[in-house]
Design an enzyme around this catalytic site. Structure first.
Site, PDB file in Angstrom:
ATOM      1  N   THR A 271       0.884  -1.150   0.000  1.00 30.77           N
ATOM      2  CA  THR A 271       0.000   0.000   0.000  1.00 30.77           C
ATOM      3  C   THR A 271       0.925   1.203   0.000  1.00 30.77           C
ATOM      4  O   THR A 271       2.126   1.055   0.172  1.00 30.77           O
ATOM      5  CB  THR A 271      -0.877  -0.064   1.272  1.00 30.77           C
ATOM      6  OG1 THR A 271      -1.617  -1.279   1.227  1.00 30.77           O
ATOM      7  CG2 THR A 271      -1.802   1.107   1.417  1.00 30.77           C
TER       8      THR A 271
ATOM      9  N   ASP B 122      -8.913  -9.323   0.694  1.00 29.53           N
ATOM     10  CA  ASP B 122      -9.183  -8.709   1.995  1.00 29.53           C
ATOM     11  C   ASP B 122     -10.540  -9.108   2.567  1.00 29.53           C
ATOM     12  O   ASP B 122     -10.859  -8.769   3.710  1.00 29.53           O
ATOM     13  CB  ASP B 122      -9.094  -7.179   1.888  1.00 29.53           C
ATOM     14  CG  ASP B 122      -7.670  -6.679   2.117  1.00 29.53           C
ATOM     15  OD1 ASP B 122      -6.785  -7.514   2.398  1.00 29.53           O
ATOM     16  OD2 ASP B 122      -7.441  -5.464   2.010  1.00 29.53           O
TER      17      ASP B 122
ATOM     18  N   SER C 110      -7.203  -2.361   6.486  1.00 32.87           N
ATOM     19  CA  SER C 110      -6.420  -1.854   7.618  1.00 32.87           C
ATOM     20  C   SER C 110      -5.901  -0.441   7.379  1.00 32.87           C
ATOM     21  O   SER C 110      -5.239   0.120   8.250  1.00 32.87           O
ATOM     22  CB  SER C 110      -5.227  -2.783   7.890  1.00 32.87           C
ATOM     23  OG  SER C 110      -5.661  -4.058   8.300  1.00 32.87           O
TER      24      SER C 110
ATOM     25  N   GLY D 119       1.486  -1.225   4.778  1.00 36.57           N
ATOM     26  CA  GLY D 119       1.963  -2.305   5.626  1.00 36.57           C
ATOM     27  C   GLY D 119       0.958  -3.393   5.923  1.00 36.57           C
ATOM     28  O   GLY D 119       1.154  -4.170   6.854  1.00 36.57           O
ATOM     29  N   GLY D 120      -0.139  -3.473   5.152  1.00 37.36           N
ATOM     30  CA  GLY D 120      -1.101  -4.540   5.397  1.00 37.36           C
ATOM     31  C   GLY D 120      -1.645  -4.485   6.805  1.00 37.36           C
ATOM     32  O   GLY D 120      -2.034  -3.425   7.309  1.00 37.36           O
TER      33      GLY D 120
END
EC number: 2.3.2.2
Length: 580
Positions: free
Chosen positions: A392, A434, A464, A484-485
């Site tokens: 991301t 996701d 997130s 960063g997921g």
């Protein structure tokens, strides 16, 4: 009584680990620049952009210099990153934007998250034997959600910007048409075996990102993206209709269908970006404003801060074993709640007020022990009080009028699904991963979800992403966020705590070592810079530690009466905070 409890807890921790209590300097009591600081921020007088790619940051600054506001610059940066940071910047993905308008003293949340195709259903990623097939949600046409970035950028610009779309998109068109010089970071990412193998399987992806013989571009060579330039020109000319209708939409649907997907032209034409009410809370006198569902970030940032506020965090010492123990215990409980309660608010009833209530935080904090870790197996989603890619990228913008934008958007994994729609130059996301493919089965980031985040047609998957603005005395103070997921939420949390609890300047707060716990798996993920003595003390408390790659790439601006102070995360090459 509450203060006594906090003091007793602190004393128990310090006695247990034998650490001395140190004095705490609050952020607003410490100098912005100091010879004692281990990192120094970038200063600007009028406006600033902090992003993961220096060329895109410069595009934003030039828009500000030309009289554009923070939204104008943010949209320009968003389109530029689609060219200069293809592994995460995008027009084939989606995300979230917070816009703070200084004159109205109002903050708006723009949700341009991808949507599932209308015919998607909860068993879409389950094979004939009833098992989840991860390839279907990661590197397949079924992995692609209907992109939202173009619609989101257009919405923001039309309502809150001052310039035309054709003006702010022009720098990105020129970058794609004339080419960008390949950086070592871009060359390394494209040469990664996992990325290259996946991309070479798709002829259109190979044609854009590799040489004719399949070899890699080298640093300082030029990457020209002519098809992407054409797609951007159609958006400049026709607005979002140049993406969601006509030749670009037809080529995207054709690519998804050829890869086994179910997206239709009607799915593209029916996509809508929406405005939502931000979630907000308070922390030690500051107001924290963040993204509401379908982002889980804002809810759990506030939930965790509510728990941390019950303890004298600053006195525990920055990144001490006592501090990290408390952070990990708080994180576990928030991520357990995430697995049960969070989803798309247009489809499920998300208990926002209950999760962000300070009394609920008091209830959860009673389960935290000062001297030992609580095994994740013993932590379940909390009983709520009664109430009505790792890839991301984030960027932050502040203009001379005090307007601010915090924007996070993504393709999900690095280079998304790896599928470029032939003739468009557009990389497509794999955001459908996701969703919860099946209750209790982890997704690509190891996150466990339930029915609230099950796949459903036209639904937005849980995220997130956590674009956040911290307010001080009613004005933006910290504008931040990160990729960063699953680690985005905890990364953002630590930046805020580093400043408010530990008195670090924004550069120090950015560079400081990070930790992460997401309930399952039951481990504290740590960066290698965490010292060995702290590790041993944490293990003595019962924590399992796992050293892995660095977490996040925060792009942060601090607003003060002495000017703007920016920090671009040193964990990623090529990023930059720039101003004028």
């Amino acid at each position: 009584m509450h203060q006594l409890k906090a003091l007793l807890w602190c004393c128990a921790v310090l006695l247990c680990v034998g650490e001395a209590i140190g004095s705490r300097a609050f952020a607003d009591e410490s100098p912005i620049y100091s010879s004692m600081a281990t990192a120094q921020p970038v200063w600007a007088e009028h406006g600033m952009v902090s992003s993961q790619e220096a060329l895109a940051s410069q595009v934003g600054v030039e828009i500000l210099k030309r009289g554009g506001n923070a939204v104008d610059a943010a949209v320009a940066v968003g389109f530029s990153l689609a060219v200069t940071l293809p592994r995460a910047g995008n027009i084939g993905g989606g995300g979230f934007m917070l816009v703070h308008l200084a004159k109205e003293n109002k903050t708006i949340a723009i949700d341009y998250r991808e949507m599932a195709p209308s015919s998607a259903h909860k068993d879409i990623f389950v094979d004939k034997e009833g098992n989840v097939d991860p390839k279907l949600s990661l590197a397949h046409g079924l992995a692609v959600g209907v992109p939202g970035t173009v619609m989101g950028m257009e919405l923001a610009l039309k309502k809150y910007g001052t310039m035309k779309l054709s003006q702010v998109i022009q720098p990105a068109i020129q970058q794609a048409k004339k080419g960008i010089k390949v950086t070592s970071s871009l060359a390394n990412s494209l040469s990664h075996p996992f990325i290259k193998e996946r991309m070479l399987e798709v002829p259109a992806s190979k044609a854009v990102f590799y040489k004719q013989d399949g070899s890699n571009y080298q640093p300082n060579e030029w990457l020209v993206q002519g098809d992407l330039a054409r797609s951007l020109e159609l958006i400049a000319k026709h607005g979002s209709k140049g993406f969601y209708e006509g030749e670009t939409a037809e080529k995207i649907v054709a690519a998804v269908t050829a890869a086994g997907g179910i997206m239709t032209l009607e799915d593209m034409q029916n996509y809508k970006a929406v405005e939502r009410q931000p979630v907000s809370g308070t922390y030690r006198g500051y107001e924290v404003i963040s993204m509401p569902p379908p982002s889980s970030g804002g809810v759990h940032i506030i939930e965790m801060l509510n728990m941390l506020e019950l303890y004298p965090v600053g006195e525990l010492g920055h990144n001490s074993a006592a501090n990290i123990h408390l952070l990990a215990e708080v994180m576990k409980r928030a991520y357990a709640d995430r697995s049960e309660y969070l989803g798309d608010p247009d489809f499920v009833d998300v208990p926002l007020k209950a999760l962000t209530d300070k009394n609920y935080a008091k209830h959860l904090s009673k389960q935290i022990h000062a001297d030992k870790a609580t095994p994740s197996a013993q932590i379940k989603p909390g009983k709520l009080l009664p109430y009505e890619s790792d890839q991301t990228t984030h960027y932050s913008v502040v203009d001379k009028w005090g307007n601010a934008v915090s924007n996070t958007y993504t393709l999900n994994f690095s280079y998304g699904s790896g599928i470029v729609a032939a003739g468009t130059g557009i990389l497509l996301n794999n955001e459908m991963d996701d969703f919860s493919a099946m209750p209790g089965v982890p997704n690509g980031f190891g996150l466990v979800g339930g029915d609230a985040n099950a796949v459903q047609g036209n639904k937005r998957p849980l995220s997130s992403m956590t674009p956040t603005i911290v307010m001080k005395n009613g004005k933006p103070f910290i504008v931040t966020g990160s990729p960063g997921g699953s680690r985005i939420i905890t990364t953002t949390l630590q930046v805020i705590s580093n400043v408010i609890d530990h008195g670090l300047n924004i550069a120090e707060a950015t560079a400081a070592p990070r930790i992460h716990h997401q309930w399952l798996p039951d481990e504290i993920r740590i960066e290698k810079s965490l010292n060995v003595d702290t590790r041993r003390l944490l293990e003595a408390k019962g924590h399992q530690l796992s050293e892995k790659s660095a977490m996040g790439s925060t792009q942060t601006i601090m607003v003060t009466d002495k000017g703007l102070f920016g920090a671009s995360d040193p964990r990623r090459a090529d990023s930059a905070a720039l101003g004028y």
